[in-house]
Design a protein around this motif. Structure first.
Motif, PDB file in Angstrom:
ATOM      1  N   GLY A  25       0.831  -1.199   0.000  1.00 58.70           N
ATOM      2  CA  GLY A  25       0.000   0.000   0.000  1.00 58.70           C
ATOM      3  C   GLY A  25       0.865   1.248   0.000  1.00 58.70           C
ATOM      4  N   LEU A  26       0.428   2.281  -0.708  1.00 59.90           N
ATOM      5  CA  LEU A  26       1.164   3.540  -0.794  1.00 59.90           C
ATOM      6  C   LEU A  26       0.307   4.683  -0.244  1.00 59.90           C
ATOM      7  N   THR A  27       0.970   5.632   0.412  1.00 56.40           N
ATOM      8  CA  THR A  27       0.266   6.772   0.988  1.00 56.40           C
ATOM      9  C   THR A  27       0.938   8.082   0.579  1.00 56.40           C
ATOM     10  N   VAL A  28       0.177   9.146   0.574  1.00 58.49           N
ATOM     11  CA  VAL A  28       0.694  10.467   0.194  1.00 58.49           C
ATOM     12  C   VAL A  28       1.308  11.133   1.419  1.00 58.49           C
ATOM     13  N   GLN A  29       2.585  11.482   1.329  1.00 62.14           N
ATOM     14  CA  GLN A  29       3.238  12.199   2.420  1.00 62.14           C
ATOM     15  C   GLN A  29       3.321  13.691   2.156  1.00 62.14           C
ATOM     16  N   LYS A  30       3.294  14.056   0.870  1.00 63.29           N
ATOM     17  CA  LYS A  30       3.354  15.464   0.498  1.00 63.29           C
ATOM     18  C   LYS A  30       2.697  15.632  -0.861  1.00 63.29           C
ATOM     19  N   SER A  31       1.919  16.703  -1.015  1.00 66.34           N
ATOM     20  CA  SER A  31       1.261  16.947  -2.292  1.00 66.34           C
ATOM     21  C   SER A  31       0.998  18.435  -2.497  1.00 66.34           C
ATOM     22  N   LEU A  42      -3.106   6.052  -1.222  1.00 69.18           N
ATOM     23  CA  LEU A  42      -3.160   6.276  -2.666  1.00 69.18           C
ATOM     24  C   LEU A  42      -3.325   4.979  -3.432  1.00 69.18           C
ATOM     25  N   TRP A  43      -2.584   3.957  -2.984  1.00 67.90           N
ATOM     26  CA  TRP A  43      -2.699   2.632  -3.603  1.00 67.90           C
ATOM     27  C   TRP A  43      -3.118   1.637  -2.538  1.00 67.90           C
ATOM     28  N   LEU A  44      -4.304   1.112  -2.662  1.00 69.69           N
ATOM     29  CA  LEU A  44      -5.236   1.408  -3.722  1.00 69.69           C
ATOM     30  C   LEU A  44      -6.403   2.152  -3.104  1.00 69.69           C
ATOM     31  N   ASN A  45      -6.824   3.268  -3.693  1.00 68.74           N
ATOM     32  CA  ASN A  45      -7.916   4.042  -3.140  1.00 68.74           C
ATOM     33  C   ASN A  45      -8.944   4.288  -4.242  1.00 68.74           C
ATOM     34  N   LEU A  46     -10.060   3.576  -4.183  1.00 69.89           N
ATOM     35  CA  LEU A  46     -11.053   3.656  -5.244  1.00 69.89           C
ATOM     36  C   LEU A  46     -11.697   5.034  -5.343  1.00 69.89           C
ATOM     37  N   SER A  47     -11.906   5.712  -4.204  1.00 72.70           N
ATOM     38  CA  SER A  47     -12.514   7.036  -4.265  1.00 72.70           C
ATOM     39  C   SER A  47     -11.581   8.044  -4.907  1.00 72.70           C
ATOM     40  N   SER A  48     -10.260   7.891  -4.677  1.00 73.01           N
ATOM     41  CA  SER A  48      -9.295   8.778  -5.323  1.00 73.01           C
ATOM     42  C   SER A  48      -9.237   8.546  -6.828  1.00 73.01           C
ATOM     43  N   PRO A 127       5.551   3.989   0.952  1.00 69.55           N
ATOM     44  CA  PRO A 127       4.801   2.797   1.366  1.00 69.55           C
ATOM     45  C   PRO A 127       4.230   2.939   2.767  1.00 69.55           C
ATOM     46  N   ILE A 128       3.088   2.325   2.989  1.00 75.19           N
ATOM     47  CA  ILE A 128       2.499   2.278   4.325  1.00 75.19           C
ATOM     48  C   ILE A 128       3.311   1.278   5.141  1.00 75.19           C
ATOM     49  N   PRO A 129       3.889   1.686   6.241  1.00 72.37           N
ATOM     50  CA  PRO A 129       4.792   0.799   6.990  1.00 72.37           C
ATOM     51  C   PRO A 129       4.096  -0.349   7.695  1.00 72.37           C
ATOM     52  N   GLY A 130       4.877  -1.407   7.950  1.00 71.12           N
ATOM     53  CA  GLY A 130       4.394  -2.535   8.729  1.00 71.12           C
ATOM     54  C   GLY A 130       3.353  -3.380   8.028  1.00 71.12           C
ATOM     55  N   THR A 131       2.685  -4.202   8.812  1.00 72.73           N
ATOM     56  CA  THR A 131       1.697  -5.120   8.251  1.00 72.73           C
ATOM     57  C   THR A 131       0.480  -4.401   7.676  1.00 72.73           C
ATOM     58  N   ALA A 132       0.246  -3.174   8.106  1.00 75.86           N
ATOM     59  CA  ALA A 132      -0.881  -2.407   7.570  1.00 75.86           C
ATOM     60  C   ALA A 132      -0.699  -2.123   6.079  1.00 75.86           C
ATOM     61  N   GLY A 133       0.540  -2.199   5.619  1.00 72.40           N
ATOM     62  CA  GLY A 133       0.811  -1.920   4.218  1.00 72.40           C
ATOM     63  C   GLY A 133       0.695  -3.125   3.313  1.00 72.40           C
ATOM     64  N   VAL A 134       0.442  -4.301   3.915  1.00 68.54           N
ATOM     65  CA  VAL A 134       0.370  -5.516   3.086  1.00 68.54           C
ATOM     66  C   VAL A 134      -0.880  -6.361   3.369  1.00 68.54           C
ATOM     67  N   ASP A 135      -1.789  -5.863   4.190  1.00 69.98           N
ATOM     68  CA  ASP A 135      -2.970  -6.673   4.506  1.00 69.98           C
ATOM     69  C   ASP A 135      -4.017  -6.622   3.399  1.00 69.98           C
TER      70      ASP A 135
END
Length: 201
Positions: A25-31, A42-48, A127-135
């Protein structure tokens, strides 16, 4: 099925999950494009991706039908025989435009620069760190069953005594960039080795 932990059979071997391609899973840290997306998945976000209405009465499909008549057939009617009002057409058209804009913003965050190694200016995705990024790629009551990665495995391991961050962990990574950037930018391989050493101590 529900699994009960066995107190007399505590897990001995640590488990570190290294996900496959596109499974982190990927998350936005700066935009600078959409500042409100900071901290958002961001990955994966259906609403985005602008898909928040796809499964609500087929709104996108109806919109396509309306758009095709909006410009070419002013006398278009719904299947029940009622005339489609201009206000309804405009509302659906604006909804469509918002979805297109949302998808474009998502692409701008996901894409790399021309060198295919660095991110676009003003954007940082990690990437979303830890197990939260791969569940699950798309966590949620309606989407987990369709987007699971290691979610079921993690539940099973925790049920038999594994503890997150102790003898159970994951090493998600930004799968958009090459290994050299993973190390130079994120220290991915150095950090992963440190995690392995810590878990075996």
């Amino acid at each position: 099925p529900k699994f009960k932990a066995q107190s007399h059979n505590e897990p001995k071997t640590p488990v570190l999950i290294i996900p496959g391609f596109m499974s982190s899973g990927l998350t936005v840290q700066k935009s600078s494009i959409v500042p409100s997306w900071k901290g958002k998945r961001l990955w994966l976000n259906l609403s985005s991706l602008g898909f928040h209405s796809l499964h609500v009465g087929g709104a996108l499909r109806r919109n396509e039908e309306i758009r095709s008549t909006r410009f070419f057939n002013a006398d278009a009617k719904r299947k029940d025989g009622e005339i489609v009002e201009d206000a309804s057409m405009e509302e659906m058209h604006q909804q469509y435009l918002k979805q297109v804009e949302c998808k474009s913003q998502w692409v701008e965050h996901m894409r790399l620069d021309l060198d295919m190694m660095s991110e676009r200016k003003g954007v940082e995705v990690r990437p979303i760190p830890g197990t939260a990024g791969v569940d699950y790629l798309a966590p949620g009551a309606l989407t987990e069953s369709m987007s699971y990665v290691f979610g079921p495995v993690l539940k099973l391991l925790k049920a038999v005594g594994y503890k997150d961050g102790v003898n159970l962990d994951a090493a998600p990574y930004d799968w958009r960039v090459p290994p050299s950037v993973l190390e130079s930018r994120d220290k991915y391989f150095t950090t992963t080795m440190s995690t392995i050493e810590r878990m075996y101590e």
